[in-house]
Each structure stands twice: as C-alpha cells, then as structure tokens.
Design an enzyme around this catalytic site. Structure first.
Site, PDB file in Angstrom:
ATOM      1  NE  ARG A   1      -3.826   0.815   1.074  1.00 24.50           N
ATOM      2  CZ  ARG A   1      -3.843   2.073   0.705  1.00 24.50           C
ATOM      3  NH1 ARG A   1      -3.277   2.471  -0.399  1.00 24.50           N
ATOM      4  NH2 ARG A   1      -4.437   2.989   1.443  1.00 24.50           N
TER       5      ARG A   1
ATOM      6  NE  ARG B   1      -0.782   1.306 -19.138  1.00 28.38           N
ATOM      7  CZ  ARG B   1      -0.843   0.162 -18.491  1.00 28.38           C
ATOM      8  NH1 ARG B   1       0.233  -0.328 -17.902  1.00 28.38           N
ATOM      9  NH2 ARG B   1      -1.975  -0.515 -18.431  1.00 28.38           N
TER      10      ARG B   1
ATOM     11  CB  CYS C   1      -8.052   4.935 -12.116  1.00 31.00           C
ATOM     12  SG  CYS C   1      -6.356   5.120 -12.670  1.00 31.00           S
TER      13      CYS C   1
ATOM     14  CD  GLU D   1     -10.295   5.769  -0.938  1.00 32.10           C
ATOM     15  OE1 GLU D   1     -10.567   5.144   0.101  1.00 32.10           O
ATOM     16  OE2 GLU D   1      -9.512   5.338  -1.798  1.00 32.10           O
TER      17      GLU D   1
ATOM     18  NE  ARG E   1      -6.816   6.592   1.058  1.00 28.02           N
ATOM     19  CZ  ARG E   1      -7.431   7.778   1.159  1.00 28.02           C
ATOM     20  NH1 ARG E   1      -7.895   8.382   0.088  1.00 28.02           N
ATOM     21  NH2 ARG E   1      -7.578   8.353   2.335  1.00 28.02           N
TER      22      ARG E   1
ATOM     23  CE1 TYR F   1      -1.057   4.981   3.325  1.00 30.22           C
ATOM     24  CE2 TYR F   1       0.717   3.494   3.973  1.00 30.22           C
ATOM     25  CZ  TYR F   1      -0.595   3.705   3.594  1.00 30.22           C
ATOM     26  OH  TYR F   1      -1.444   2.639   3.474  1.00 30.22           O
TER      27      TYR F   1
ATOM     28  NE  ARG G   1      -1.243   1.986   8.596  1.00 32.20           N
ATOM     29  CZ  ARG G   1      -0.920   0.754   8.211  1.00 32.20           C
ATOM     30  NH1 ARG G   1      -1.310   0.303   7.039  1.00 32.20           N
ATOM     31  NH2 ARG G   1      -0.218  -0.023   8.996  1.00 32.20           N
TER      32      ARG G   1
END
Length: 123
Positions: free
Chosen positions: A11, A67, A78, A81, A93, A111, A119
C-alpha cells in the site's frame, strides 16, 4: 530466486496541492518509484495495481503516471475513493499486488506528503 512466491499487497498514498494532470502524475511517479525501491520490486513481478483518487481529483488518471514510468504490461485500474467526512482530500492511494518471497512483515508500505498522517504507525 529461492523460497515460495506469494502475491502480496503493498500500500501507498500521497497527496497533491492542486488538481492538475502534472501534479497527479508527479506525485504518483514519486510514490511508485519509492514503493518499488523500498520493496526491491522488479516491474515484471507486479501482478496488478489499483489506484484510487478522492472525488476532488478529476484532472487525470494516476495510472498514466505508471505508464510513463514504463509499466506498459502491468494491469492498472483507477477508481474513485469513497467520500468519508473529514478524510484527507486531494489524495492518491495505490495498492500494488506483487509476486514476491517477502513475508507480510517485510513489506514496506509507503505514505508521502500529507498522506503520511493516514498511517502514523508506519513513520
């Protein structure tokens, strides 16, 4: 290459200051480069990548940044959220699925920028 291979999720998240194609691409590239470097990922070991953006980011797809980095054979998608009140705005994210011998404990989640607050336990 020794050991059993697993598909692991890595992540990451970052933020931008403005909803522009250039900022989305630059922040996404910075994040992907760091995720790959910190986890010693070979691009051919990436199974797929999911990107999400907060609803305030509509200038472009973050997948285009991948890409531009040469990830031409990696399946990318994609999504938007979910809109959670008081959540971090202007956020990209990423979830990279990678074939690896690493354990879950060895995986480094990344992050950056304002997304570091998502986080705090990883700082």
């Amino acid at each position: 290459m020794g050991g059993i291979m697993y598909v692991r999720g890595i992540r990451g998240a970052t933020s931008v200051e403005q909803d522009t194609r250039e900022e989305i691409h630059a922040a996404t590239k910075e994040l992907l480069i760091k995720m790959v470097a910190e986890n010693k990922i070979a691009i051919e070991d990436i199974a797929s990548v999911f990107f999400t953006v907060t609803p305030d980011l509509i200038a472009d797809f973050p997948a285009y940044a991948a890409r531009e980095l040469g990830w031409t054979k990696v399946p990318l998608i994609c999504m938007k959220e979910i809109e959670v009140p008081n959540s971090l705005p202007m956020c990209v994210r990423v979830l990279i699925h990678v074939n690896t011998t690493k354990t879950q404990e060895e995986v480094r989640h990344i992050y950056l920028r304002k997304a570091q607050n998502l986080r705090a336990d990883l700082k």
